[in-house]
Design a protein around this motif. Structure first.
Motif: not given
Length: 577
Positions: A254-259, A264-270, A326-332
């Motif tokens: 469910e953490y994807g809804q936060l992205i 962009n610093e978190f979600s844009q690939p490069f 781990a990615p979910a913890f990073a997003a939260f």
């Protein structure tokens, strides 16, 4: 370049100086409640005392138990030990930190550290167990019939343990501040900051139980440490997701809804780092995994190659439980930081110190009970202690078994070897404490330097040594020597072993964190070419390699050299040079 991009670049290349909130107090993550907390303190102190008790219960007196736990560990227990040995502060704390600070670039660590285990499972686990021996340098020395190669591998093992342990020490110090606060409020120690005091305290306890217990006690503790760390991480993630209103069932889904809300610093690939650096980092982590001595030695602690394969499979399962979370913890953590402390990206943005405790910080900011946040912090300390145990055992065995007993004093008694091993643990522990007083990079970056070293210097020797019988002593020596030089160049260039050269071409194409992409193919090529233009290795050595792939079962106490010697009617393995 704005502040967030600069911070991410410095993080990825491992060249940044640490950024404390207050210079006179050393590393102090903003937003972290640095104070003494009775219930968390009881949890952490009780956990550390439990480690000491287990170490005492399984204290060792002979080399079999000291280095390979008597080859008595089962597949599930060894899988848990692999998980605990592997999931260091870099996994528990640093991976979430990298994803929080540099977004998609941090996923290179999830991909790289997981993929390496598939290569281990398919190409190396069973073969290493059939070869036998005690340590990774033991394999190099006997496979290439060379004391010089053994010594090079032992020095590399010690260096890997030292560099890797710096990240663990940093994690212990940062997380320890949440639990026990500033040690100077209890005992005033001139010149020692809150971070340094906590780091020294936990490192001293770790050194104490390791010097007593050896591999047998360390393995028993690792199974216990895995249980603590995985429970703390998963329960902490569930509770943080629910309390913060980010998830209702499974945060991992469910953490994807936060992205889209994190920028962009978190979600844009490069957005933060180049595609090349992502590939270079991932490559170094994959093949560094396959060259780490404290990982490979786990396959020597089991009865046979079948158990080695299954323990690798179980280990991969146990590791994925954390890595997929781990990615979910990073997003939260990033969302909570932005809401309650300040913008995670920009100027000044989240500091590296805050990023390195994002797991604990997220639990705190979500309003969870103090004792529960203390339990999450205890998981981070358990992860750091477990990996430090594996590192120090591998490094001390390299000094005691491979250098002292095989080169310096071939008549050394078991008691002398164990004593030298314990002294080596103390020595590397003291060295780690000294250099961890002012670390030059975040946790995951520090650890990644060790992966690059293992990938460039040791992985080619293990892979070629197991799969190409033509590889000889001259090729191994040429490959290892050139590999060590290739690894040192970016380390010096980026200022990790001095003031730094700051040569742009090297920083761009051979970054310390991803130097394996250039180094590994070069070392493979050098080793193969030199082996082809020099003499074949002895026939008995080739037979040992073939024995590593034989379908015939081997007993627990035998090595490939023993089987070959029996078949040839001789009792000795090939002599070292």
């Amino acid at each position: 370049m704005d502040g967030s991009l600069l911070a991410a670049t410095e993080l990825a290349l491992g060249a940044a100086e640490t950024l404390p909130l207050q210079v006179d107090e050393g590393l102090l993550p903003e937003g972290l409640d640095v104070s003494f907390k009775p219930l968390p303190a009881i949890i952490v102190v009780g956990m550390m005392l439990l480690f000491l008790v287990v170490g005492f219960m399984f204290k060792v007196a002979d080399t079999d138990d000291m280095w390979v736990a008597g080859r008595s560990i089962g597949n599930i227990e060894n899988g848990m030990a692999i998980g605990a040995n592997w999931m260091s502060a870099a996994s528990y704390l640093g991976m979430a930190a990298l994803i929080a600070l540099s977004g998609v670039y941090g996923l290179a660590f999830v991909v790289g550290w997981t993929t390496g285990y598939f290569i281990l499972l398919i190409f190396m686990a069973a073969q290493m167990r059939r070869f036998g021996k005690y340590t990774a340098p033991d394999f190099v020395g006997d496979r290439f019939n060379s004391d010089a190669a053994r010594a090079l591998a032992a020095v590399t093992t010690f260096l890997i343990g030292f560099v890797y342990a710096l990240g663990q020490a940093r994690g212990m110090g940062l997380v320890g501040m949440y639990v026990l606060g500033d040690i100077n409020e209890i005992v005033a120690i001139p010149g020692i900051s809150a971070y340094q005091g906590m780091m020294i305290l936990f490192m001293v306890i770790t050194i104490g139980y390791l010097a007593l217990s050896g591999m047998l006690g360390a393995t028993k503790n690792m199974a216990l440490q895995y249980t603590i760390l995985i429970a703390a991480f998963l329960l902490g993630l569930l509770a943080t997701g629910w309390a913060g209103g980010f998830s209702t069932v499974l945060p991992q889904l469910e953490y994807g809804q936060l992205i889209s809300e994190l920028g962009n610093e978190f979600s844009q690939p490069f957005a933060n780092e180049s595609y090349y650096l992502w590939i270079a980092t991932c490559f170094s982590l994959i093949f560094g995994t396959c060259g780490l001595p404290h990982v490979l030695v786990r396959f020597y602690t089991v009865q046979n190659e079948r158990v080695a394969r299954w323990s690798c499979t179980w280990g991969l399962f146990f590791i994925c439980l954390l890595y997929l979370s781990a990615p979910a913890f990073a997003a939260f953590g990033t969302a909570l930081y932005s809401d309650q402390i300040g913008a995670a990206y920009g100027d000044p943005g989240m500091t590296e110190a805050a990023g390195d405790v994002i797991v604990v910080l997220a639990s705190q900011l979500a309003g969870l009970p103090t004792w529960f946040v203390g339990f999450v912090a205890a998981g981070g300390i358990a992860a750091a202690v477990a990996t430090t145990a594996g590192l120090f055992i591998a490094a001390s065995s390299a000094i005691s078994h491979d250098i002292y007993a095989n080169i310096i004093n071939e008549d050394a008694t078991q008691r002398q070897q164990v004593l030298v091993g314990r002294l080596s643990i103390v020595a590397i522990g003291v060295l780690t404490i000294i250099f961890a007083m002012d670390p030059t990079a975040p946790i995951a970056a520090l650890v990644s330097f060790a992966f690059s070293l293992a990938a460039i210097v040791l992985f080619p020797m293990f892979f070629l040594g197991l799969w190409w019988e033509r590889t000889n002593r001259q090729g191994a020596l040429a490959g290892m020597t050139s590999g060590l030089l290739i690894w040192l160049i970016p380390m010096f260039n980026e200022g990790h072993f001095g003031s730094g050269w700051d040569i742009g071409f090297i920083s761009t194409w051979v970054p310390a964190i991803g130097s394996g992409l250039v180094g590994v193919p070069l070392v493979f090529a050098i080793t193969i070419i030199v082996s082809l233009v020099t003499d074949d290795p002895p026939l008995q050595t080739k037979q040992m390699v073939r024995q590593c792939h034989s379908p015939d079962p081997m007993s627990r106490d035998k090595t490939a050299a023993d089987v070959v010697a029996e078949k040839n009617g001789r009792g000795d393995a090939p002599a070292d040079d």
